[in-house]
Design a protein around this motif. Structure first.
Motif, mmCIF file in Angstrom:
data_model
loop_
_atom_site.group_PDB
_atom_site.id
_atom_site.type_symbol
_atom_site.label_atom_id
_atom_site.label_comp_id
_atom_site.label_asym_id
_atom_site.label_seq_id
_atom_site.Cartn_x
_atom_site.Cartn_y
_atom_site.Cartn_z
ATOM 1 N N HIS A 115 0.832 -1.200 0.000
ATOM 2 C CA HIS A 115 0.000 0.000 0.000
ATOM 3 C C HIS A 115 0.871 1.257 0.000
ATOM 4 O O HIS A 115 1.811 1.365 0.803
ATOM 5 C CB HIS A 115 -0.917 0.027 1.227
ATOM 6 C CG HIS A 115 -1.770 -1.206 1.372
ATOM 7 N ND1 HIS A 115 -2.907 -1.399 0.627
ATOM 8 C CD2 HIS A 115 -1.615 -2.303 2.165
ATOM 9 C CE1 HIS A 115 -3.443 -2.562 0.957
ATOM 10 N NE2 HIS A 115 -2.689 -3.131 1.883
ATOM 11 N N LEU A 116 0.542 2.204 -0.878
ATOM 12 C CA LEU A 116 1.232 3.495 -0.948
ATOM 13 C C LEU A 116 0.181 4.597 -1.018
ATOM 14 O O LEU A 116 -0.722 4.550 -1.855
ATOM 15 C CB LEU A 116 2.140 3.567 -2.183
ATOM 16 C CG LEU A 116 3.226 2.504 -2.333
ATOM 17 C CD1 LEU A 116 3.883 2.613 -3.698
ATOM 18 C CD2 LEU A 116 4.278 2.653 -1.242
ATOM 19 N N PHE A 117 0.310 5.586 -0.157
ATOM 20 C CA PHE A 117 -0.628 6.706 -0.154
ATOM 21 C C PHE A 117 0.160 8.001 -0.051
ATOM 22 O O PHE A 117 1.079 8.136 0.770
ATOM 23 C CB PHE A 117 -1.591 6.604 1.035
ATOM 24 C CG PHE A 117 -2.459 7.822 1.212
ATOM 25 C CD1 PHE A 117 -3.623 7.974 0.480
ATOM 26 C CD2 PHE A 117 -2.088 8.832 2.100
ATOM 27 C CE1 PHE A 117 -4.421 9.108 0.639
ATOM 28 C CE2 PHE A 117 -2.872 9.959 2.265
ATOM 29 C CZ PHE A 117 -4.035 10.099 1.522
ATOM 30 N N ASN A 118 -0.183 8.966 -0.912
ATOM 31 C CA ASN A 118 0.473 10.269 -0.895
ATOM 32 C C ASN A 118 -0.579 11.368 -1.051
ATOM 33 O O ASN A 118 -1.524 11.228 -1.839
ATOM 34 C CB ASN A 118 1.491 10.388 -2.041
ATOM 35 C CG ASN A 118 2.648 9.431 -1.890
ATOM 36 O OD1 ASN A 118 3.544 9.640 -1.090
ATOM 37 N ND2 ASN A 118 2.625 8.357 -2.667
ATOM 38 N N ALA A 119 -0.388 12.429 -0.313
ATOM 39 C CA ALA A 119 -1.270 13.593 -0.423
ATOM 40 C C ALA A 119 -0.413 14.844 -0.455
ATOM 41 O O ALA A 119 0.468 15.031 0.398
ATOM 42 C CB ALA A 119 -2.250 13.651 0.750
ATOM 43 N N ALA A 120 -0.640 15.694 -1.448
ATOM 44 C CA ALA A 120 0.070 16.970 -1.563
ATOM 45 C C ALA A 120 -0.969 18.082 -1.643
ATOM 46 O O ALA A 120 -1.989 17.939 -2.321
ATOM 47 C CB ALA A 120 0.956 16.988 -2.805
ATOM 48 N N TYR A 121 -0.708 19.181 -0.954
ATOM 49 C CA TYR A 121 -1.696 20.253 -0.906
ATOM 50 C C TYR A 121 -0.999 21.602 -0.816
ATOM 51 O O TYR A 121 0.145 21.729 -0.343
ATOM 52 C CB TYR A 121 -2.630 20.075 0.303
ATOM 53 C CG TYR A 121 -1.902 19.929 1.619
ATOM 54 C CD1 TYR A 121 -1.576 21.028 2.405
ATOM 55 C CD2 TYR A 121 -1.521 18.665 2.079
ATOM 56 C CE1 TYR A 121 -0.899 20.889 3.597
ATOM 57 C CE2 TYR A 121 -0.842 18.513 3.269
ATOM 58 C CZ TYR A 121 -0.537 19.629 4.026
ATOM 59 O OH TYR A 121 0.145 19.494 5.205
ATOM 60 N N SER A 122 -1.700 22.618 -1.293
ATOM 61 C CA SER A 122 -1.231 23.998 -1.209
ATOM 62 C C SER A 122 -2.441 24.880 -0.927
ATOM 63 O O SER A 122 -3.457 24.789 -1.635
ATOM 64 C CB SER A 122 -0.549 24.419 -2.514
ATOM 65 O OG SER A 122 -0.147 25.776 -2.455
ATOM 66 N N ILE A 123 -2.336 25.706 0.115
ATOM 67 C CA ILE A 123 -3.451 26.546 0.535
ATOM 68 C C ILE A 123 -2.975 27.999 0.612
ATOM 69 O O ILE A 123 -1.976 28.294 1.279
ATOM 70 C CB ILE A 123 -3.991 26.112 1.913
ATOM 71 C CG1 ILE A 123 -4.382 24.630 1.894
ATOM 72 C CG2 ILE A 123 -5.173 26.977 2.325
ATOM 73 C CD1 ILE A 123 -4.719 24.081 3.253
ATOM 74 N N GLU A 124 -3.668 28.877 -0.082
ATOM 75 C CA GLU A 124 -3.396 30.310 0.044
ATOM 76 C C GLU A 124 -4.234 30.846 1.208
ATOM 77 O O GLU A 124 -5.469 30.808 1.165
ATOM 78 C CB GLU A 124 -3.748 31.041 -1.247
ATOM 79 C CG GLU A 124 -3.324 32.502 -1.241
ATOM 80 C CD GLU A 124 -3.553 33.190 -2.565
ATOM 81 O OE1 GLU A 124 -3.571 34.437 -2.587
ATOM 82 O OE2 GLU A 124 -3.716 32.471 -3.578
ATOM 83 N N LEU A 125 -3.558 31.297 2.251
ATOM 84 C CA LEU A 125 -4.246 31.706 3.469
ATOM 85 C C LEU A 125 -5.030 33.011 3.255
ATOM 86 O O LEU A 125 -4.734 33.781 2.325
ATOM 87 C CB LEU A 125 -3.235 31.868 4.603
ATOM 88 C CG LEU A 125 -2.454 30.591 4.962
ATOM 89 C CD1 LEU A 125 -1.460 30.881 6.071
ATOM 90 C CD2 LEU A 125 -3.392 29.466 5.371
ATOM 91 N N PRO A 126 -6.030 33.275 4.107
ATOM 92 C CA PRO A 126 -6.856 34.481 3.944
ATOM 93 C C PRO A 126 -6.039 35.777 4.011
ATOM 94 O O PRO A 126 -4.943 35.811 4.597
ATOM 95 C CB PRO A 126 -7.829 34.382 5.120
ATOM 96 C CG PRO A 126 -7.876 32.935 5.468
ATOM 97 C CD PRO A 126 -6.505 32.413 5.193
#
Length: 263
Positions: free
Chosen positions: A47-58
């Motif tokens: 099993h391989l799981f990857n999550a990438a995210y980018s959030i521009e803050l308020p």
């Protein structure tokens, strides 16, 4: 099997993927019947799981250009990875097949024949072209102690001529691996083509150490089976009390501060 989900909406970019796999190949050392050598590769991770995210803050500041330049415009990004443990069985093949089952056998243990022969691949299999392999007597993933991944009491060394263990043992996995990296950064624009970027990064930011096995140094023999005579005639016991116990912790938080100038 690969499954991905990618979402871009407003201030949020996120990408998630999961892979289920099984890598098979020739991993055993039976030189007489190559069909017995087929099994899971050492690098098999189920099993391989990857999550990438980018959030521009308020951007809460609107009435002060100087304050807005400091407070507004920050971005948060990160990567989280989770992997199932390494294939312990596959990594015991090669120079140490069957968790080094033939390497540590008490001389007091004998073959069940009229000669009381020493236990070797020759006395059990009749040839040096088939390795001596342990026999499974129960499920080694049960009845485990702290940080233990395999129960050595579920393995026995063959003592009856012609009754060898399987050339490729069932696949057993080690500790899961997971880590999370996090970055906070902001660009300070200086005209149309120049800018400063301030970046704060933390790798393994939760400072989560993981138990692991090692091929050398402390605990290097924790995946080696040792066989000794039991209390009753003809019985045997596993004398390596550390077998299957992950001996070390690996992983630590790394923090990085960076200033970049773009021109």
């Amino acid at each position: 099997m690969q499954v991905s989900w990618v979402r871009q909406k407003g201030y949020l970019d996120i990408s998630v993927n999961y892979t289920f796999s099984k890598s098979l190949g020739t991993v055993g050392l039976d030189q007489v019947n190559l069909q017995n050598d087929y099994g899971a590769e050492p690098f098999d991770r189920r099993h391989l799981f990857n999550a990438a995210y980018s959030i521009e803050l308020p951007k809460p500041i609107h009435n002060s250009k100087a304050l807005a330049g400091v407070v507004n415009g920050w971005q948060l990004s990160g990567i989280t990875s989770v992997q199932s443990g390494v294939n312990l069985t596959g990594n015991s093949n090669g120079s140490n097949p069957g968790f080094n089952a033939s390497g540590n056998i008490s001389s007091s243990l004998k073959v069940q024949n009229s000669f009381n022969s020493t236990i070797t691949n020759l006395s059990i299999n009749g040839t040096d072209q088939i390795p001596l392999m342990p026999i499974l007597t129960c499920d080694p993933t049960k009845n485990l102690g702290p940080h233990q991944w395999l129960n050595g009491n579920c393995f026995a060394i063959p003592t009856v001529p012609g009754k060898n263990g399987p050339i490729v043992l069932p696949e057993f996995f080690g500790p899961w691996n997971w880590t999370s990296d996090l970055s906070l950064f902001k660009n300070f624009q200086m005209g149309e083509s120049k800018k400063f970027q301030f970046r704060f990064s933390a790798y393994n930011f939760m400072n989560h150490p993981m138990w692991s096995f090692t091929g050398s140094g402390v605990g290097a023999s924790n995946l080696f089976l040792n066989f000794a005579p039991g209390a009753t005639p003809g019985s045997q016991v596993q004398s390596n009390s550390s077998f299957g116990v992950a001996p070390i912790k690996v992983g630590n938080r790394i923090i990085q501060l960076a200033l970049k100038y773009y021109f």
